[in-house]
Scaffold this active site. Structure first.
Site, PDB file in Angstrom:
ATOM      1  N   HIS A  37       0.862 -27.742 123.138  1.00  0.00           N
ATOM      2  CA  HIS A  37       2.020 -26.843 123.125  1.00  0.00           C
ATOM      3  C   HIS A  37       2.969 -27.222 124.272  1.00  0.00           C
ATOM      4  O   HIS A  37       4.187 -27.326 124.076  1.00  0.00           O
ATOM      5  CB  HIS A  37       1.542 -25.385 123.251  1.00  0.00           C
ATOM      6  CG  HIS A  37       2.627 -24.388 123.519  1.00  0.00           C
ATOM      7  ND1 HIS A  37       3.136 -23.569 122.534  1.00  0.00           N
ATOM      8  CD2 HIS A  37       3.312 -24.078 124.650  1.00  0.00           C
ATOM      9  CE1 HIS A  37       4.082 -22.800 123.060  1.00  0.00           C
ATOM     10  NE2 HIS A  37       4.199 -23.085 124.342  1.00  0.00           N
ATOM     11  N   GLU A  38       2.405 -27.449 125.445  1.00  0.00           N
ATOM     12  CA  GLU A  38       3.228 -27.819 126.600  1.00  0.00           C
ATOM     13  C   GLU A  38       3.835 -29.210 126.425  1.00  0.00           C
ATOM     14  O   GLU A  38       4.983 -29.442 126.773  1.00  0.00           O
ATOM     15  CB  GLU A  38       2.405 -27.757 127.897  1.00  0.00           C
ATOM     16  CG  GLU A  38       1.817 -26.386 128.216  1.00  0.00           C
ATOM     17  CD  GLU A  38       2.869 -25.286 128.238  1.00  0.00           C
ATOM     18  OE1 GLU A  38       4.051 -25.576 128.501  1.00  0.00           O
ATOM     19  OE2 GLU A  38       2.513 -24.129 127.960  1.00  0.00           O
ATOM     20  N   HIS A  92       6.852 -28.964 124.442  1.00  0.00           N
ATOM     21  CA  HIS A  92       8.047 -28.633 125.229  1.00  0.00           C
ATOM     22  C   HIS A  92       8.625 -29.899 125.868  1.00  0.00           C
ATOM     23  O   HIS A  92       9.833 -30.051 125.967  1.00  0.00           O
ATOM     24  CB  HIS A  92       7.704 -27.639 126.336  1.00  0.00           C
ATOM     25  CG  HIS A  92       7.631 -26.209 125.877  1.00  0.00           C
ATOM     26  ND1 HIS A  92       8.612 -25.626 125.115  1.00  0.00           N
ATOM     27  CD2 HIS A  92       6.709 -25.244 126.082  1.00  0.00           C
ATOM     28  CE1 HIS A  92       8.289 -24.357 124.880  1.00  0.00           C
ATOM     29  NE2 HIS A  92       7.125 -24.103 125.442  1.00  0.00           N
ATOM     30  N   GLU A 140       9.358 -21.039 121.784  1.00  0.00           N
ATOM     31  CA  GLU A 140       7.897 -20.891 121.782  1.00  0.00           C
ATOM     32  C   GLU A 140       7.328 -21.159 120.391  1.00  0.00           C
ATOM     33  O   GLU A 140       6.329 -21.844 120.234  1.00  0.00           O
ATOM     34  CB  GLU A 140       7.495 -19.492 122.263  1.00  0.00           C
ATOM     35  CG  GLU A 140       7.778 -19.247 123.742  1.00  0.00           C
ATOM     36  CD  GLU A 140       7.222 -20.333 124.633  1.00  0.00           C
ATOM     37  OE1 GLU A 140       6.057 -20.731 124.456  1.00  0.00           O
ATOM     38  OE2 GLU A 140       7.977 -20.824 125.504  1.00  0.00           O
TER      39      GLU A 140
END
Lengths: 311, 191
Positions: free
Chosen positions: A142-143, A146, A218
């Site tokens: 997930h990071e 980003h 998100e």
């Protein structure tokens, strides 16, 4: 929105963010000049300009020291570093970002920095404690999402710029009430009211900008995680564990809240709870889990019990 | 005079457009190449680890010869493979053989307790994870690249520029390379 569109829009927004930050500071400068006179406008706008340039390049280490995230090696945290390496390979990054760890029992993670090469991924010791390998890889992905989507510069800039707006406006207001206003005595009352109103509005505007950045991003990063690991179930399980956690991160504040994978400000009761619901930087974990269920075609309740355990 | 200018303008526009398409194909091709080099690095690392593992197991279970031969054969196939499709086959073979080797080693507690063996097992698991990650990225990129090559108007530029389709790595259904797609909620209001 394709990845290229997302990246382009993030670049434009980063520029816009710095620009509106400049405007807010010109406003603060004008307000201070109205209250105290002198060359406040030029001085404050000048300092803000230098700060903005500094932030563009150094936001990563600034956030690192605010949040207490320290660089770690592969020998110290082999599982975390491997998870970062794997996710970077899965996302097609040229090199894996650096890895940092925050000593905090509250499970959370974030990414900060500028370009993919100068970004880093940070995880709390609490996160490493409760996640198994599969869940940790999903959270890290997930990071990394980003980082790949070029969200990090925008989000990091928002953190370092928003925080300082609130700080400066707050300082100026204190002086207006306890110091300079008395000293100057016979200032123009209308100008003074406008000045004070501006100082109150500045941080609100800043938080508005910050909040507009986060929620959609998100969902997108959750989607990127599923794409990178090929395992939406893993992320859903990880989010479910985060949902069961009610501890609060020690170093988190309003300015950095939007960086984390899950909102670090868990106020469960009282006026602060009502307020944080109104100013949430993150979509609810339930909504995010539901989206992952749709992506992967599974039911989380079939994998785990109905109630998340409280830790 | 006017028609000449119009024709010239059209030609220039078409040329610019072709260059843009060409650049996009080159970029995608390079991404696929990088994806492949990520896989290749891990395949080599895996091939390097295998002899050490075989040595370590031999020290405790010298008589399990068939498994050793199987693993060594798979390793040779990995090293001789040309192109992603062949490498994929060889890698699958190696995974199966290694699986049997680890299954055999279960019967030797002393071997399993050895630090060297644990470290090798750990490293091999890591290469396997990294190959899996690199494979997903590579196949997704190849899928995008190949679909561009097959569809108009990129098709024309691809033919003229002699672009060739790339092979998938360990993929039964090309459509599996597509990432899962889903509608994202766009509302920014409180949830």
């Amino acid at each position: 929105m394709t990845l290229e569109e997302q990246i382009r829009s993030n670049r434009i927004r980063s520029g816009m963010l710095v620009l509106s930050f400049g405007l807010v500071f010109v406003g603060i400068g004008a307000a201070v000049q109205a209250l105290y006179g002198g060359v406040s406008l030029i001085v404050i706008a000048g300092v803000a300009f230098i700060y903005a340039i500094f932030s563009w390049f150094a936001n990563g280490s600034m956030i690192g020291s605010w949040t207490g995230a320290r660089l770690v090696t592969k020998e110290q945290y082999p599982e975390l570093v491997r998870a970062v390496e794997n996710a970077a390979i899965g996302a097609g990054l040229e090199q894996p970002p650096q890895v940092r760890v925050v000593d905090d029992p509250c499970p959370n993670a974030f990414a900060a920095g500028g370009s993919p090469k100068s970004s880093y991924i940070a995880a709390t010791t609490g996160l490493l404690g409760i996640m198994d390998k599969r869940e940790l890889e999903a959270v890290v992905a997930h990071e990394i999402g980003h980082v790949r989507n070029r969200d990090v510069r925008l989000m990091s800039l928002a953190a370092v710029l928003v925080g300082v707006v609130a700080l400066v406006a707050d300082l100026a207001l204190r002086f207006a009430f306890f110091g300079g206003a008395r000293r100057r005595g016979g200032g123009n009352p209308i100008l003074m009211i406008v000045g004070i109103a501006m100082l109150i509005l500045a941080p609100i505007a800043a938080f508005g900008i910050q909040m507009s950045l986060s929620r959609r991003r998100e969902y997108l990063a959750d989607g990127s995680s599923a794409e990178i690991t090929g395992d939406p179930e893993g992320l859903a399980l990880a989010l479910w564990k985060l949902k069961g956690d009610k501890t609060e991160l020690r170093h988190a504040n309003r300015a950095t809240a939007h960086l984390y994978i899950e909102t670090p400000l868990n106020n469960t009761s009282g006026a602060r709870a009502a307020l944080s619901g109104l100013f949430n930087t993150h979509p609810s974990l339930d909504a995010r889990i539901e989206l992952l269920e749709k992506m992967g075609g599974f039911q989380l309740s079939a994998l785990v019990g109905p109630q998340p355990k409280l830790s | 005079m006017v028609p000449v200018i119009v024709i010239a303008a059209v030609v220039v526009l078409i040329a610019i457009w072709a260059v843009l398409i060409f650049n996009r194909l080159v970029r995608l091709g390079n991404e696929a190449k990088r994806g492949w080099s990520n896989i290749d690095v891990q395949l080599k690392r895996r091939a390097d680890l295998i002899p050490n593992l075989v040595e370590a197991v031999k020290g405790y279970a010298a008589h399990e010869r068939t498994v050793f031969e199987e693993v060594t054969a798979a390793r040779t196939a990995m090293q001789q493979a040309t192109g992603p499709a062949q490498a994929g086959e060889a890698n699958k073979q190696a995974s199966a053989a290694l699986g049997r080797l680890f299954a055999v080693s279960e019967a030797y507690p002393q071997l399993r307790a050895s630090e060297n063996f644990q470290k090798l097992q750990d490293e091999l698991t890591d290469t396997e994870d990294k190959i899996a990650a690199a494979r997903r990225y590579y196949n997704q990129t190849v899928y995008q690249y190949n679909s561009r090559l097959q569809s108009f108007p990129d098709l024309i530029v691809a033919r003229l520029g002699a672009f060739r389709e790339r092979e998938f790595f360990e993929l039964e259904q090309p459509a599996d390379a597509q990432p899962p797609s889903v509608e994202f909620p766009t509302g920014a209001g409180p949830q």
